[in-house]
Design an enzyme around this catalytic site. Sequence first.
Site, PDB file in Angstrom:
ATOM      1  N   HIS A   1       0.857  -1.190   0.000  1.00 50.21           N
ATOM      2  CA  HIS A   1       0.000   0.000   0.000  1.00 50.21           C
ATOM      3  C   HIS A   1       0.886   1.230   0.000  1.00 50.21           C
ATOM      4  CE1 HIS A   1      -3.230   2.767   1.057  1.00 50.21           C
ATOM      5  NE2 HIS A   1      -4.051   1.797   0.706  1.00 50.21           N
TER       6      HIS A   1
ATOM      7  N   ASP B   1      -7.742  -5.685   0.037  1.00 50.54           N
ATOM      8  CA  ASP B   1      -8.168  -6.597  -1.037  1.00 50.54           C
ATOM      9  C   ASP B   1      -7.699  -8.026  -0.839  1.00 50.54           C
ATOM     10  OD1 ASP B   1      -7.535  -3.772  -2.975  1.00 50.54           O
ATOM     11  OD2 ASP B   1      -9.517  -4.666  -2.709  1.00 50.54           O
TER      12      ASP B   1
HETATM   13  C1  SDX Z   1      -6.233  -0.197  -2.923  1.00 46.38           C
HETATM   14  O1  SDX Z   1      -4.734   4.396  -2.117  1.00 46.38           O
HETATM   15  C2  SDX Z   1      -5.589   3.713  -1.465  1.00 46.38           C
HETATM   16  O2  SDX Z   1      -6.009   4.025  -0.369  1.00 46.38           O
HETATM   17  C3  SDX Z   1      -6.095   2.512  -2.209  1.00 46.38           C
HETATM   18  C4  SDX Z   1      -7.044   1.624  -1.431  1.00 46.38           C
HETATM   19  C5  SDX Z   1      -8.359   2.301  -1.164  1.00 46.38           C
HETATM   20  O3  SDX Z   1      -9.048   1.886  -0.224  1.00 46.38           O
HETATM   21  O4  SDX Z   1      -8.748   3.166  -1.990  1.00 46.38           O
HETATM   22  O5  SDX Z   1      -6.460   1.230  -0.205  1.00 46.38           O
HETATM   23  C6  SDX Z   1      -7.389   0.367  -2.220  1.00 46.38           C
HETATM   24  O6  SDX Z   1      -6.008   0.149  -4.048  1.00 46.38           O
HETATM   25  C7  SDX Z   1      -5.324  -1.139  -2.189  1.00 46.38           C
HETATM   26  C8  SDX Z   1      -4.139  -1.596  -3.079  1.00 46.38           C
HETATM   27  C9  SDX Z   1      -4.661  -2.710  -3.990  1.00 46.38           C
HETATM   28  N1  SDX Z   1      -3.605  -3.089  -4.969  1.00 46.38           N
HETATM   29  C10 SDX Z   1      -2.953  -4.238  -4.864  1.00 46.38           C
HETATM   30  O7  SDX Z   1      -3.073  -5.026  -3.928  1.00 46.38           O
HETATM   31  C11 SDX Z   1      -2.036  -4.521  -6.049  1.00 46.38           C
HETATM   32  C12 SDX Z   1      -0.704  -5.062  -5.517  1.00 46.38           C
HETATM   33  N2  SDX Z   1      -0.028  -3.969  -4.803  1.00 46.38           N
HETATM   34  C13 SDX Z   1       0.898  -3.172  -5.532  1.00 46.38           C
HETATM   35  O8  SDX Z   1       0.659  -3.015  -6.895  1.00 46.38           O
HETATM   36  C14 SDX Z   1       1.378  -1.968  -4.755  1.00 46.38           C
HETATM   37  O9  SDX Z   1       1.641  -2.357  -3.476  1.00 46.38           O
HETATM   38  C15 SDX Z   1       0.522  -0.725  -4.717  1.00 46.38           C
HETATM   39  C16 SDX Z   1       0.084  -0.307  -6.069  1.00 46.38           C
HETATM   40  C17 SDX Z   1      -0.664  -0.951  -3.839  1.00 46.38           C
HETATM   41  C18 SDX Z   1       1.384   0.344  -4.138  1.00 46.38           C
HETATM   42  O10 SDX Z   1       2.449   0.481  -5.044  1.00 46.38           O
HETATM   43  P1  SDX Z   1       3.677   1.358  -4.676  1.00 46.38           P
HETATM   44  O11 SDX Z   1       3.216   2.679  -4.189  1.00 46.38           O
HETATM   45  O12 SDX Z   1       4.691   1.327  -5.763  1.00 46.38           O
HETATM   46  O13 SDX Z   1       4.219   0.571  -3.436  1.00 46.38           O
HETATM   47  P2  SDX Z   1       5.448   0.984  -2.697  1.00 46.38           P
HETATM   48  O14 SDX Z   1       6.033   2.267  -3.184  1.00 46.38           O
HETATM   49  O15 SDX Z   1       5.110   0.901  -1.255  1.00 46.38           O
HETATM   50  O16 SDX Z   1       6.459  -0.194  -3.136  1.00 46.38           O
HETATM   51  C19 SDX Z   1       7.632  -0.313  -2.452  1.00 46.38           C
HETATM   52  C20 SDX Z   1       8.364  -1.438  -3.098  1.00 46.38           C
HETATM   53  C21 SDX Z   1       8.539  -1.295  -4.611  1.00 46.38           C
HETATM   54  O17 SDX Z   1       9.741  -1.931  -4.929  1.00 46.38           O
HETATM   55  P3  SDX Z   1      11.099  -0.977  -5.124  1.00 46.38           P
HETATM   56  O18 SDX Z   1      10.779  -0.074  -6.304  1.00 46.38           O
HETATM   57  O19 SDX Z   1      11.265  -0.216  -3.819  1.00 46.38           O
HETATM   58  O20 SDX Z   1      12.202  -1.964  -5.398  1.00 46.38           O
HETATM   59  O21 SDX Z   1       7.675  -2.691  -2.931  1.00 46.38           O
HETATM   60  C22 SDX Z   1       7.390  -3.248  -4.190  1.00 46.38           C
HETATM   61  C23 SDX Z   1       7.457  -2.146  -5.208  1.00 46.38           C
HETATM   62  O22 SDX Z   1       7.809  -2.694  -6.468  1.00 46.38           O
HETATM   63  N3  SDX Z   1       6.020  -3.777  -4.110  1.00 46.38           N
HETATM   64  C24 SDX Z   1       5.686  -5.048  -4.274  1.00 46.38           C
HETATM   65  C25 SDX Z   1       4.298  -5.089  -4.067  1.00 46.38           C
HETATM   66  N4  SDX Z   1       3.856  -3.882  -3.784  1.00 46.38           N
HETATM   67  C26 SDX Z   1       4.939  -3.064  -3.805  1.00 46.38           C
HETATM   68  N5  SDX Z   1       6.398  -6.150  -4.574  1.00 46.38           N
HETATM   69  C27 SDX Z   1       5.707  -7.305  -4.683  1.00 46.38           C
HETATM   70  N6  SDX Z   1       4.362  -7.434  -4.491  1.00 46.38           N
HETATM   71  C28 SDX Z   1       3.633  -6.335  -4.189  1.00 46.38           C
HETATM   72  N7  SDX Z   1       2.331  -6.453  -4.020  1.00 46.38           N
END
Ligand code: SDX
Length: 393
Positions: A270, A328
């Site tokens: 998140h 989710d």
């Molecule tokens: C919702 O914004 C909200 O409030 C949204 C929400 C709401 O109620 O409206 O909460 C609802 O959208 C929840 C999120 C649902 N999406 C998913 O579950 C999809 C899987 N999650 C990811 O795509 C991701 O975690 C996000 C999109 C949710 C957040 O992406 P970010 O902002 O890029 O995450 P981050 O900056 O915290 O990531 C840090 C690191 C990154 O790697 P580096 O670039 O630092 O090397 O962690 C990695 C990311 O690539 N990473 C993951 C990951 N999520 C982040 N690696 C593996 N699996 C994952 N799920």
Amino acid sequence: EGQVFTYDPGFTSTAACDSTITFIDGDKGELLHRGYPIDQLASESHYLEVCYLLLYGDLPSAEALEDFENRVTNHTMLHEQMMNFFRGFRRDGHPMAIMTGVVGAMSAFYHDSTDISDEWQREVASIRLIAKMPTIAAYAYKYSIGQPFVYPRNDLDYASNFLRMCFAVPAEDYEVNPILSRAMDRIFTLHADHEQNASTSTVRLAGSSGANPFACIAAGIACLWGPAHGGANQACLEMLEEIGSVDRIPEFIERAKDKSDPFRLMGFGHRVYKNHDPRATVMKESADEVLSLLGVENNPKLQVAKELERIALEDDYFVSKKLFPNVDFYSGIILEAMGFPTSMFTPIFALSRTVGWISQWKEMIGDPTQKIGRPRQLYKGEPMRDYVNVEDR
Ligand code: SDX
């Protein structure tokens, strides 16, 4: 009393807007709606009361709540001409495509509540959207499976009405299971609002131009559909199906850590929560309760999800990047056990979030100082240069 939430200047300089509706502390894993913690609202309140809280700023008196629930109940039906609109879609179209189209079309069917300068019209549009979204979602589902639409009833509560519109058929009686109705209402509450997430920011940006509320909510539905946002609940269950058994989890954990692999753990991570998502905690408890009450506590997807969470939370990659289950991760397991296909998971998120979108829209529109949103950019393209005729290129 009188506590002021402040952030260091760095944070406030990047804040998109002021708001009094929802507060998130990502480091503590705190989520408050008008000051009330989400876990208390999920266990003590119910969705329409939370809608009142988000819309008007405080918990209602008994009579105010009854009046609000009556107003919503008496707006659940759709204009009969809208049925033609549904029938224009291909049956195999995703229900989110239908919801985006139908909600946008409400601008045409309910044009008597599109003048945003009129406070009464803003109120009517808000009630119409909250009241009609379950009907629209249920009709989109019924259309996709070739079954007749089931009209809403005024003697049922909000969640029971939705379940009946989805699962009843004219050929036989349908009794709403109170276990499912309570679980459905809790899922609605857990998704009601979440500060300035992508879809809410979309609604605010659309609304800042003066677009009517139905068009703004249609824009929010479109944004929510993405798998990185509200589409994650469908993607997460499909991921759990692909993993299939706990012995395959390590393979997928390694894939999620491999930057060259596009696979991500859906339902994990998140942008704001770096401790835990308080909604996921409640959702996990609800999954245990609902599946055991339904006698399917040994659901393999629930077992895989719990083991996946356990392994990931012991893995340095996820711990160091502060990746935890989000809202989710467990929701799809409950929805599937209730009988919904995965294609209905995001429409349920959309109908739940409508109150958050419309509350934030009303808050913005009600601010006389608000201006049209106009984000800027960091230009990284070509410097100025002269045009070259095609024969000289
Ligand atoms: C919702 O914004 C909200 O409030 C949204 C929400 C709401 O109620 O409206 O909460 C609802 O959208 C929840 C999120 C649902 N999406 C998913 O579950 C999809 C899987 N999650 C990811 O795509 C991701 O975690 C996000 C999109 C949710 C957040 O992406 P970010 O902002 O890029 O995450 P981050 O900056 O915290 O990531 C840090 C690191 C990154 O790697 P580096 O670039 O630092 O090397 O962690 C990695 C990311 O690539 N990473 C993951 C990951 N999520 C982040 N690696 C593996 N699996 C994952 N799920």
